[in-house]
Enzyme design. Structure first.
Site, PDB file in Angstrom:
ATOM      1  N   ARG A  51       0.608  -1.228  -0.288  1.00  0.00           N
ATOM      2  CA  ARG A  51      -0.022   0.118  -0.036  1.00  0.00           C
ATOM      3  C   ARG A  51       0.588   1.816   0.325  1.00  0.00           C
ATOM      4  O   ARG A  51       0.693   2.292  -0.751  1.00  0.00           O
ATOM      5  CB  ARG A  51      -0.625   0.282   0.945  1.00  0.00           C
ATOM      6  N   LYS A 148       0.459 -18.823   5.650  1.00  0.00           N
ATOM      7  CA  LYS A 148      -0.310 -19.001   7.381  1.00  0.00           C
ATOM      8  C   LYS A 148      -0.949 -17.556   8.061  1.00  0.00           C
ATOM      9  O   LYS A 148      -0.426 -16.810   7.694  1.00  0.00           O
ATOM     10  CB  LYS A 148       0.235 -19.984   7.905  1.00  0.00           C
ATOM     11  N   ASP A 177       3.185 -24.455   4.501  1.00  0.00           N
ATOM     12  CA  ASP A 177       4.198 -24.557   5.830  1.00  0.00           C
ATOM     13  C   ASP A 177       5.305 -24.755   5.776  1.00  0.00           C
ATOM     14  O   ASP A 177       6.142 -24.734   5.376  1.00  0.00           O
ATOM     15  CB  ASP A 177       3.163 -25.679   6.287  1.00  0.00           C
ATOM     16  N   HIS A 178       5.724 -23.622   5.743  1.00  0.00           N
ATOM     17  CA  HIS A 178       7.403 -23.251   5.958  1.00  0.00           C
ATOM     18  C   HIS A 178       8.579 -24.808   7.228  1.00  0.00           C
ATOM     19  O   HIS A 178       9.099 -24.837   6.489  1.00  0.00           O
ATOM     20  CB  HIS A 178       7.871 -21.861   6.534  1.00  0.00           C
ATOM     21  N   LYS A 182      11.539 -26.780   5.379  1.00  0.00           N
ATOM     22  CA  LYS A 182      13.141 -27.755   6.166  1.00  0.00           C
ATOM     23  C   LYS A 182      14.124 -28.903   5.738  1.00  0.00           C
ATOM     24  O   LYS A 182      13.330 -29.837   5.184  1.00  0.00           O
ATOM     25  CB  LYS A 182      12.761 -27.412   7.308  1.00  0.00           C
ATOM     26  N   GLU A 216       9.956 -23.258  22.478  1.00  0.00           N
ATOM     27  CA  GLU A 216      10.321 -21.988  21.896  1.00  0.00           C
ATOM     28  C   GLU A 216      10.241 -20.981  23.031  1.00  0.00           C
ATOM     29  O   GLU A 216       9.690 -21.986  24.402  1.00  0.00           O
ATOM     30  CB  GLU A 216       8.656 -21.036  21.156  1.00  0.00           C
ATOM     31  N   ASP A 235      -2.307 -22.809  16.089  1.00  0.00           N
ATOM     32  CA  ASP A 235      -1.080 -21.565  15.398  1.00  0.00           C
ATOM     33  C   ASP A 235       0.455 -22.703  15.027  1.00  0.00           C
ATOM     34  O   ASP A 235       1.008 -22.450  14.190  1.00  0.00           O
ATOM     35  CB  ASP A 235      -0.403 -20.612  16.490  1.00  0.00           C
ATOM     36  N   HIS A 240       2.207 -27.176  12.140  1.00  0.00           N
ATOM     37  CA  HIS A 240       3.518 -27.667  11.421  1.00  0.00           C
ATOM     38  C   HIS A 240       3.312 -29.135  11.813  1.00  0.00           C
ATOM     39  O   HIS A 240       4.289 -30.142  11.462  1.00  0.00           O
ATOM     40  CB  HIS A 240       4.954 -26.781  12.249  1.00  0.00           C
ATOM     41  N   LYS A 331       5.420 -21.971  24.106  1.00  0.00           N
ATOM     42  CA  LYS A 331       6.273 -20.938  23.933  1.00  0.00           C
ATOM     43  C   LYS A 331       6.985 -20.537  24.924  1.00  0.00           C
ATOM     44  O   LYS A 331       6.536 -21.308  26.681  1.00  0.00           O
ATOM     45  CB  LYS A 331       5.168 -19.229  23.745  1.00  0.00           C
TER      46      LYS A 331
HETATM   47  P1  NAD Z   1       2.542  -7.389   7.750  1.00  0.00           P
HETATM   48  O1  NAD Z   1       0.439  -6.487   9.077  1.00  0.00           O
HETATM   49  O2  NAD Z   1       3.966  -6.649   8.394  1.00  0.00           O
HETATM   50  O3  NAD Z   1       2.504  -6.219   6.572  1.00  0.00           O
HETATM   51  C1  NAD Z   1       1.213  -6.691   5.888  1.00  0.00           C
HETATM   52  C2  NAD Z   1       2.032  -5.610   4.541  1.00  0.00           C
HETATM   53  O4  NAD Z   1       0.452  -6.127   3.582  1.00  0.00           O
HETATM   54  C3  NAD Z   1       1.964  -4.712   4.089  1.00  0.00           C
HETATM   55  O5  NAD Z   1       2.966  -4.382   3.713  1.00  0.00           O
HETATM   56  C4  NAD Z   1       0.923  -3.789   3.205  1.00  0.00           C
HETATM   57  O6  NAD Z   1       1.509  -3.048   3.186  1.00  0.00           O
HETATM   58  C5  NAD Z   1       0.057  -4.634   3.069  1.00  0.00           C
HETATM   59  N1  NAD Z   1      -1.253  -4.021   2.916  1.00  0.00           N
HETATM   60  C6  NAD Z   1      -2.409  -3.797   3.729  1.00  0.00           C
HETATM   61  N2  NAD Z   1      -3.392  -3.979   3.553  1.00  0.00           N
HETATM   62  C7  NAD Z   1      -2.717  -3.784   1.766  1.00  0.00           C
HETATM   63  C8  NAD Z   1      -3.728  -3.759   0.978  1.00  0.00           C
HETATM   64  N3  NAD Z   1      -5.581  -3.242   1.025  1.00  0.00           N
HETATM   65  N4  NAD Z   1      -3.070  -3.705  -0.533  1.00  0.00           N
HETATM   66  C9  NAD Z   1      -1.967  -3.689  -0.316  1.00  0.00           C
HETATM   67  N5  NAD Z   1      -1.251  -4.337   0.568  1.00  0.00           N
HETATM   68  C10 NAD Z   1      -1.491  -3.766   1.975  1.00  0.00           C
HETATM   69  O7  NAD Z   1       2.041  -8.715   8.099  1.00  0.00           O
HETATM   70  P2  NAD Z   1       3.289 -10.099   8.183  1.00  0.00           P
HETATM   71  O8  NAD Z   1       3.578  -9.861   9.374  1.00  0.00           O
HETATM   72  O9  NAD Z   1       3.932  -9.763   7.063  1.00  0.00           O
HETATM   73  O10 NAD Z   1       2.338 -10.989   7.231  1.00  0.00           O
HETATM   74  C11 NAD Z   1       1.832 -10.868   6.343  1.00  0.00           C
HETATM   75  C12 NAD Z   1       0.841 -12.889   6.118  1.00  0.00           C
HETATM   76  O11 NAD Z   1       1.799 -12.963   5.906  1.00  0.00           O
HETATM   77  C13 NAD Z   1      -0.227 -12.209   7.443  1.00  0.00           C
HETATM   78  O12 NAD Z   1      -0.758 -13.476   6.368  1.00  0.00           O
HETATM   79  C14 NAD Z   1       0.495 -13.000   8.692  1.00  0.00           C
HETATM   80  O13 NAD Z   1      -0.329 -14.383   8.424  1.00  0.00           O
HETATM   81  C15 NAD Z   1       1.494 -14.694   6.940  1.00  0.00           C
HETATM   82  N6  NAD Z   1       3.053 -14.589   8.559  1.00  0.00           N
HETATM   83  C16 NAD Z   1       3.731 -13.794   8.762  1.00  0.00           C
HETATM   84  C17 NAD Z   1       4.920 -14.263   9.505  1.00  0.00           C
HETATM   85  C18 NAD Z   1       5.492 -13.394   9.741  1.00  0.00           C
HETATM   86  O14 NAD Z   1       6.938 -13.981  10.621  1.00  0.00           O
HETATM   87  N7  NAD Z   1       5.487 -11.913   9.857  1.00  0.00           N
HETATM   88  C19 NAD Z   1       5.040 -15.446   9.654  1.00  0.00           C
HETATM   89  C20 NAD Z   1       3.730 -16.563   9.402  1.00  0.00           C
HETATM   90  C21 NAD Z   1       3.187 -15.962   8.736  1.00  0.00           C
END
Ligand code: NAD
Length: 485
Positions: A51, A148, A177-178, A182, A216, A235, A240, A331
Site C-alpha cells: 500500500r 499461514k 507451511d515453512h 526445512k 520456543e 497456531d 506444523h 512458548k
Molecule cells: P505486515 O502487517 O507486516 O504486512 C502487511 C503487508 O500488507 C504490508 O506490506 C501492507 O502494505 C500490505 N497491505 C495491507 N493492506 C493492503 C491493501 N489493502 N492492499 C495492498 N497491500 C496491503 O504482515 P506480515 O507480518 O508481513 O504478514 C503477512 C502475512 O504472512 C500474514 O498473512 C501473516 O499471517 C503471514 N505470516 C507472517 C509471519 C511473520 O513472521 N511475519 C509468519 C508466518 C505467516
C-alpha cells in the site's frame, strides 16, 4: 560434496505485502541468498507490491536494509546486493481499490513464469485474486502463494479455499507451511524411503512411541492480541506438528510426486483418532521476575487461550495401531528446539541380563533446529576390560558437518519453498483437502475444551511446561525427552 543448482528460467515474482514484516525478515533475504546461488537470472523480475507510496529507489533501499539486518555478514557483498536490487521494482497497489493495478499489468510479462506471493492478511486473498484475474495479470499457468494462517477452523478454511478456487485451479495454489521447507523434514523422507534399514521397523510392532516437540523460548509479546485468537493448537499443531506427524506416519508414496506424497499425508490425517480430555494438557506461562506472563502479553486477563499444549494422539491404521504419538509445543520454554524422536521397543529377549550397565531402547532423533541433523542411539559394549557392560552411544549426523561447507550453508525454508514455486513443484505445499482434513480433526478437540470451560494450567517460564504434561506421558510408563538445545 558439490551442490547441484537447478537453473531457473526467467520469471516474474510479485510479492504482495512487500513492505511487511515477513517480506523483510524472510522473503527478500531468502531471495538474495538464492541470487548468490545463481538462481535469480538477470531476466528475472521481483516486484514488491504494497500500500505504501514508494518509488523503486526507496523500496530497493528498504530491501537493502532488510538484507543488512537479516543476512549474515559473510554473505553481504555490496556488488552482489547491487546486482540483486537491480532485479527489483515496486508498485503501490490497493488490494481493495483500483490503485496500481493497471501499472502492475504492464510489469508482469505474458510469456514468462509468473508467481504472486500473497504475504498479506488472509482477508485480502479474495480481493487480490479477483483483481489479478480482472486485470488479466494472472494467467491459467500463474502460481499463487498463500501464507499461514489458512483459516481458524474448518468453515473459514473452506471459505478461503472456495475464494481461491473461484479464480485459480488447485495446481496453481501453493499454501506455505515453512516447516515443510526445512532440510531435515525432507531428509526424513529420504531416510525413510531411500534406505531399506528403517522401513521394516517403522510400525507399531517395533516403534514404542513417537515424540514431536516444538519448543520456543520467546513469549507472545508484540503479537499477543493476534495469538490470543489462535493459541498453540491452531497456531502450531494444526499445521506444523500435523505435517511432521504425517511425514513420520505416512505410507511410501508410489513416486516422489506432489499428489502422490500429499495423498499419503491426507490418509494419515484422516486416520487420526479424536482426542479426549484425558489426553490433552494446555498451559499458559506465568509472569516471573518482572517479565510478563501470558495473560499480560495477551492483554486479556481472563484469556483461556493456551501458549502450551501437549497431546497424545493415535493413528488408527494397521501400521500404527497401539503406538502413541505424543505432541507438544509451547512458548517461553527452557530452550528453543524442534525435534522428532522415534523410540523403538526393547529387543524381545536380553542375553545381557547379568551384564549390568545402562540398558535403554534405540532412539532415532531428527533435529529440525538448532543444528539440523539426525542421531541414532544404539547400545554398545563399554570399551575396556571389566566384562560385558553396555552403554548407549549416539551415531550422530549433523548435516552441516556431514555435508562439509555446502552443508553448513543449509538454505532457509523460505528460499527453498519460493524456488519450488518458481519451478512449479507443489510437493512441499499443503493441498486444500489436506488443510480441511486437518481442521476437521482439530475443530472437535478445541470445541471439547471450550464446552468444558477448561482453563490452561500455569507453568513457569524457562521450564518444560505444566506439571500435568509430565503426567500425560508418565502414566504410560514413558518420559518426555529433555527440552535442550
Ligand atoms: P505486515 O502487517 O507486516 O504486512 C502487511 C503487508 O500488507 C504490508 O506490506 C501492507 O502494505 C500490505 N497491505 C495491507 N493492506 C493492503 C491493501 N489493502 N492492499 C495492498 N497491500 C496491503 O504482515 P506480515 O507480518 O508481513 O504478514 C503477512 C502475512 O504472512 C500474514 O498473512 C501473516 O499471517 C503471514 N505470516 C507472517 C509471519 C511473520 O513472521 N511475519 C509468519 C508466518 C505467516
Amino acid at each position: 560434496m558439490v551442490s547441484r543448482v537447478i537453473p531457473v528460467d526467467r520469471f516474474d515474482l510479485v510479492i504482495f505485502g512487500g513492505t511487511g514484516d515477513l517480506a523483510r525478515r524472510k522473503i527478500f533475504p531468502g531471495l538474495y541468498r538464492r541470487f548468490l546461488a545463481g538462481q535469480i537470472p538477470a531476466e528475472a523480475r521481483i516486484i514488491g507490491a504494497a500500500r505504501s507510496d514508494l518509488d523503486d529507489a526507496s523500496f530497493r533501499q528498504s530491501v537493502a536494509e532488510a538484507i543488512d539486518e537479516f543476512v549474515g555478514p559473510a554473505k553481504r557483498d555490496a556488488a552482489a546486493i547491487q546486482g540483486f536490487l537491480e532485479r527489483i521494482r515496486y508498485v503501490a497497489v490497493d488490494a481493495r481499490g483500483e490503485e496500481g493495478w493497471a501499472q502492475l499489468a504492464t510489469m508482469v510479462r505474458p510469456d514468462v513464469v509468473s508467481a504472486f506471493y500473497m504475504s498479506v492478511a488472509p482477508a485480502l486473498f479474495g480481493d487480490l485474486a479477483e483483481r489479478l484475474k480482472l486485470h488479466g495479470i494472472a494467467r491459467a499457468d500463474s502460481r499463487i502463494v498463500v501464507e499461514k494462517p489458512f483459516g481458524r477452523d474448518l468453515d473459514s478454511a473452506r471459505a478461503l479455499n472456495a475464494t481461491l478456487a473461484a479464480h485459480f485451479d488447485e495446481r496453481q495454489i501453493y499454501r506455505i507451511d515453512h516447516y515443510l521447507g526445512k532440510e531435515t523434514v525432507q531428509n526424513l523422507m529420504a531416510v525413510r524411503f531411500a534406505n531399506i534399514l528403517f522401513e521394516p521397523l517403522w510400525n507399531a510392532q517395533y516403534v514404542d512411541h513417537v515424540q514431536i516437540t516444538v519448543a520456543e523460548t520467546v513469549g507472545v509479546g508484540g503479537r499477543g492480541s493476534y495469538y490470543d485468537r489462535s493459541g498453540a493448537m491452531r497456531d502450531m499443531v494444526q499445521n506444523h506438528l500435523m505435517q511432521l506427524l504425517c511425514l513420520i506416519a505416512m505410507e511410501a508414496p508410489y513416486h516422489f510426486d506432489p499428489d502422490a506424497v500429499r495423498d499419503e499425508k491426507l490418509k494419515v490425517i484422516r486416520a487420526l483418532q479424536p482426542v479426549g480430555p484425558d489426553d490433552i494438557v494446555r498451559g499458559q506461562y506465568r509472569a516471573r521476575g518482572g517479565e510478563p506472563g501470558y495473560l499480560d502479553d495477551a492483554e486479556n486477563p481472563a484469556s483461556r487461550t493456551e501458549s502450551y499444549i501437549a497431546l497424545k494422539v493415535h493413528v488408527a491404521n494397521w501400521r500404527w495401531k497401539g503406538t502413541p504419538f505424543y505432541l507438544r509445543t509451547g512458548k517461553r520454554l527452557r530452550a528453543r528446539t524442534s525435534e522428532i524422536a522415534i523410540t523403538f521397543k526393547e529387543p524381545p529377549h536380553s542375553i545381557f541380563d547379568e551384564a549390568g550397565g545402562d540398558w535403554r531402547e534405540n532412539v532415532l532423533v531428527i533435529r529440525l533446529q538448532p543444528n539440523e541433523g539426525m542421531n541414532l542411539r544404539v547400545m554398545i559394549k563399554e570399551p575396556g576390560p571389566g566384562g560385558m557392560r553396555l552403554v548407549q552411544v549416539p551415531l550422530d549426523m549433523s548435516f552441516a558437518e556431514a555435508l562439509g561447507e555446502d552443508g553448513a550453508d543449509i538454505p532457509d525454508a523460505y528460499e527453498r519453498l519460493i524456488m519450488d514455486v518458481i519451478r512449479g513443484n507443489q510437493t512441499l505445499f499443503m493441498r486444500g483437502d489436506e488443510v480441511e482434513a486437518a481442521w476437521a480433526w482439530t475443530d472437535p478437540v478445541i470445541a471439547g475444551w471450550e464446552a468444558r470451560g477448561d482453563r490452561p494450567q500455569g507453568y513457569d517460564p524457562g521450564s518444560s511446561g505444566p506439571e500435568d504434561a509430565l503426567m500425560l506421558i508418565h502414566r504410560d510408563g514413558r518420559r518426555w525427552r529433555e527440552i535442550q538445545e
